[in-house]
Design an enzyme around this catalytic site. Structure first.
Site, PDB file in Angstrom:
ATOM      1  CG  ASP A  21     -91.483  10.445  -3.480  1.00  0.00           C
ATOM      2  OD1 ASP A  21     -90.692  11.340  -3.150  1.00  0.00           O
ATOM      3  OD2 ASP A  21     -91.380   9.267  -3.071  1.00  0.00           O
ATOM      4  N   GLY A  22     -92.833  12.872  -2.043  1.00  0.00           N
ATOM      5  CA  GLY A  22     -93.376  13.276  -0.738  1.00  0.00           C
ATOM      6  C   GLY A  22     -94.091  14.613  -0.843  1.00  0.00           C
ATOM      7  CG  ASP A  60     -83.108   9.542  -7.373  1.00  0.00           C
ATOM      8  OD1 ASP A  60     -82.064  10.192  -7.529  1.00  0.00           O
ATOM      9  OD2 ASP A  60     -83.464   9.043  -6.289  1.00  0.00           O
ATOM     10  CD  GLU A  92     -78.995   8.024  -3.065  1.00  0.00           C
ATOM     11  OE1 GLU A  92     -79.615   8.816  -3.790  1.00  0.00           O
ATOM     12  OE2 GLU A  92     -78.612   8.309  -1.924  1.00  0.00           O
TER      13      GLU A  92
HETATM   14  P1  ATP Z   1     -86.968  14.071  -2.705  1.00  0.00           P
HETATM   15  O1  ATP Z   1     -87.248  12.740  -2.080  1.00  0.00           O
HETATM   16  O2  ATP Z   1     -86.812  14.003  -4.191  1.00  0.00           O
HETATM   17  O3  ATP Z   1     -85.879  14.836  -2.061  1.00  0.00           O
HETATM   18  P2  ATP Z   1     -89.555  14.700  -1.646  1.00  0.00           P
HETATM   19  O4  ATP Z   1     -90.573  15.728  -1.983  1.00  0.00           O
HETATM   20  O5  ATP Z   1     -89.994  13.274  -1.752  1.00  0.00           O
HETATM   21  O6  ATP Z   1     -88.277  15.004  -2.515  1.00  0.00           O
HETATM   22  P3  ATP Z   1     -89.553  14.586   1.229  1.00  0.00           P
HETATM   23  O7  ATP Z   1     -88.533  15.092   2.188  1.00  0.00           O
HETATM   24  O8  ATP Z   1     -89.932  13.156   1.312  1.00  0.00           O
HETATM   25  O9  ATP Z   1     -88.971  14.972  -0.194  1.00  0.00           O
HETATM   26  O10 ATP Z   1     -90.893  15.447   1.368  1.00  0.00           O
HETATM   27  C1  ATP Z   1     -90.913  16.860   1.186  1.00  0.00           C
HETATM   28  C2  ATP Z   1     -92.019  17.476   1.985  1.00  0.00           C
HETATM   29  O11 ATP Z   1     -93.233  16.770   1.752  1.00  0.00           O
HETATM   30  C3  ATP Z   1     -91.754  17.464   3.473  1.00  0.00           C
HETATM   31  O12 ATP Z   1     -92.042  18.740   3.994  1.00  0.00           O
HETATM   32  C4  ATP Z   1     -92.684  16.393   4.003  1.00  0.00           C
HETATM   33  O13 ATP Z   1     -93.172  16.716   5.289  1.00  0.00           O
HETATM   34  C5  ATP Z   1     -93.799  16.367   2.995  1.00  0.00           C
HETATM   35  N1  ATP Z   1     -94.320  14.992   2.867  1.00  0.00           N
HETATM   36  C6  ATP Z   1     -93.608  13.884   2.566  1.00  0.00           C
HETATM   37  N2  ATP Z   1     -94.399  12.784   2.561  1.00  0.00           N
HETATM   38  C7  ATP Z   1     -95.641  13.215   2.883  1.00  0.00           C
HETATM   39  C8  ATP Z   1     -96.906  12.569   3.051  1.00  0.00           C
HETATM   40  N3  ATP Z   1     -97.057  11.253   2.888  1.00  0.00           N
HETATM   41  N4  ATP Z   1     -97.963  13.349   3.400  1.00  0.00           N
HETATM   42  C9  ATP Z   1     -97.833  14.674   3.573  1.00  0.00           C
HETATM   43  N5  ATP Z   1     -96.667  15.337   3.413  1.00  0.00           N
HETATM   44  C10 ATP Z   1     -95.584  14.639   3.083  1.00  0.00           C
HETATM   45 MG    MG Z   2     -88.892  11.482  -2.089  1.00  0.00          MG
END
Ligand code: ATP
Ligand code: MG
Length: 489
Positions: free
Chosen positions: A190-191, A220, A319
């Protein structure tokens, strides 16, 4: 080059009217852009298929709206190869980046993007970005070809490396521009998809002909709209191995208890599916279903009962479960580099609580073994069904980018691959609906308490009766979950 805003959804009117949640296309913000015949037209594999190309107007229905005078449904644009392309293969310079936590299947997606670009479209310039978003501006790149990625799907992890934090939109887009990259494939959760949408917006603002395609990754299964995420099946299979080990340990000794913690910070899908698949689990605890320890109907009472009946038991805990039981000081206050809240190890905490209970009450001499397979599950290569899924996701992403679509995430919606606007998969999380039949099936399979108090129990008043958590914050029914519910019924 003119830049105009791209609408999030298009209403297609007429008798068969529906809302198309459309994804952006180069032609939305770049004028006079040439088109090219799709090179797949002459590919031997596709000359034998009768209707291989997807028509530009083909859509996939996500949900049906039955109200009078309103459009008949929410649709997404169907994924797949188009007759016309917006890139000549020779001009394409693609890059692939992986971000966030590990998930089975990352290497398969990388492999299949490279192979699809190379073999289907004849694209030869493909770069891997090393170490997640920050790799765009601080690390080396890796040239990718079918030879380089040939057997990476047999390995867990990501050959490109990954990271959290470090998303600097301007620096990333500068790097994309400086390197002459015009297709960006972004694999992450999502991030990562939020980050991808910022990259797309900045690219659009600068009027660049650069396609941004997201491939959603979440072990997840907590990304909404899509039927499931890649790696989920593999994770469930691996979680079962840990459950099996816990069961062997527990049944080998008097009053043995096996506790297994699985992934699921906000959504208990892995715990629920692994429990249903395994049949060795006596109690499954997930974030969506709050539980309590003491008193009638509580966890301790159930553990005692099950130990008396069977002599052993297995508990699976996601978790993110039971966070409401932790005091402020017990909740971990830290954040990771991406700003995600760090959770306390709930498996360890619940194991300790159970041990304390039996020491205090002196009722039975229990023997508890705690297994945390989280990192083992994340690190395995994807299984056969996930490999097939990853391949189709990668192919669909490549077809979309070659056809000039951008700012989209690829996903399976009601069984069909679709291009989904970023905002639709980042605006909320997919959760287990505890009033859904699937959770009821789990409860009847484990015979565990529901942990609901009398006031929480709802009468079955028919199809449209829903608990408040099935509503979106704006008061609208959560139709994504409704669709899932219909599909799982
Ligand atoms: P997971 O949670 O499944 O491990 P994710 O993609 O959500 O995967 P994060 O660590 O939250 O993992 O984010 C991955 C990348 O996305 C990071 O480099 C982070 O800086 C970037 N990122 C996260 N949230 C944002 C946001 N709101 N805006 C811009 N970039 C983001
Ligand atoms: Mg995430």
């Amino acid at each position: 080059m003119g830049v105009s805003s791209v609408s999030k959804s298009k209403v297609i009117t007429g008798d068969a009217g529906y809302i198309l949640e459309d994804v952006p296309h180069f032609s939305d913000y770049i004028s006079d852009i040439p088109t090219f015949p799709n090179p797949l037209k002459t590919h031997p594999a596709f000359t034998v298929v009768k209707q291989y190309f997807v028509h530009d107007d083909d859509t996939v229905v996500q949900r049906v709206i039955a109200h009078k005078n309103s459009p008949r449904g929410i649709h997404f644009r169907r994924a797949g190869p188009r007759q016309k392309g917006y890139f000549e293969p020779d001009e394409v310079h693609a890059c692939i980046v992986t971000c966030g936590g590990l998930c089975p299947g990352l290497n398969t997606v990388i492999r299949e993007i490279v192979c699809s670009l190379y073999h289907m479209y004849g694209v030869k310039k493909i770069l891997g970005i090393d170490g997640g978003y920050k790799g765009f501006y601080s690390r080396n790149t890796v040239p990718l070809s079918p030879k380089v990625v040939n057997d990476i799907h047999k390995r867990g992890g990501t050959i490109l490396g990954t990271s959290r934090g470090g998303h600097d939109t301007a620096k990333i887009v500068d790097s994309i521009y400086d390197r002459g990259i015009n297709q960006v494939y972004i694999i992450g959760g999502d991030g990562t998809q939020k980050g991808a949408s910022f990259i797309f917006e900045e690219i659009k603002r600068r009027g660049l002909k650069v396609a941004v395609a997201g491939i959603p990754k979440t072990i997840d299964n907590d990304i909404p709209v899509i039927d499931k995420s890649f790696g989920f099946d593999t994770a469930v299979e691996e979680a079962q191995r840990a459950i099996n080990a816990a069961h062997v340990e527990a049944e080998s000794i008097e009053y043995g208890i096996g506790v297994v913690k699985v992934m699921g910070r906000y959504s208990g899908f892995i715990a629920m599916h692994a429990t249903l698949a395994s049949r060795d689990v006596d109690c499954c605890l997930i974030p969506e279903s709050p539980f309590y320890l003491e008193g009638p109907g509580g966890l301790f009472e159930f553990v005692e009962k099950r130990l008396k009946e069977n002599g052993h038991m297995v508990i699976v805990i996601a978790e993110g479960a039971g966070q409401e039981l932790l005091t402020e000081s017990q909740l971990s206050s830290g954040e990771d580099a991406s700003g995600n809240k760090l959770l306390r190890d709930i498996g360890l905490w619940i194991s300790q609580k159970i041990k304390e209970h039996f020491t205090r009450t002196n009722k039975m001499a229990i023997n508890l073994k705690y297994i945390d397979p989280t990192y083992m599950i994340r690190a395995v290569p994807s299984n056969a069904s996930d490999n097939v899924y990853c391949t189709l996701l990668a192919q669909s992403a490549v077809h979309g980018a070659m056809a000039g679509y951008t700012g989209f995430t690829i996903g399976l919606v009601n069984g069909r691959h679709s291009y989904i606007p970023f905002h639709r998969i980042t605006e909320k999380q997919n959760k287990v609906v505890i009033t859904d039949r699937m959770w009821a099936r789990l409860l009847s399979s484990t015979n565990q308490p529901s942990f609901l108090s009398a006031k929480d129990v709802v009468e079955d008043k028919g199809e449209d009766e829903r608990l408040p958590h099935q509503m979106l914050p704006n008061g609208q029914p959560d139709s994504d979950n409704l669709v899932r519910e219909m599909c799982s019924s």
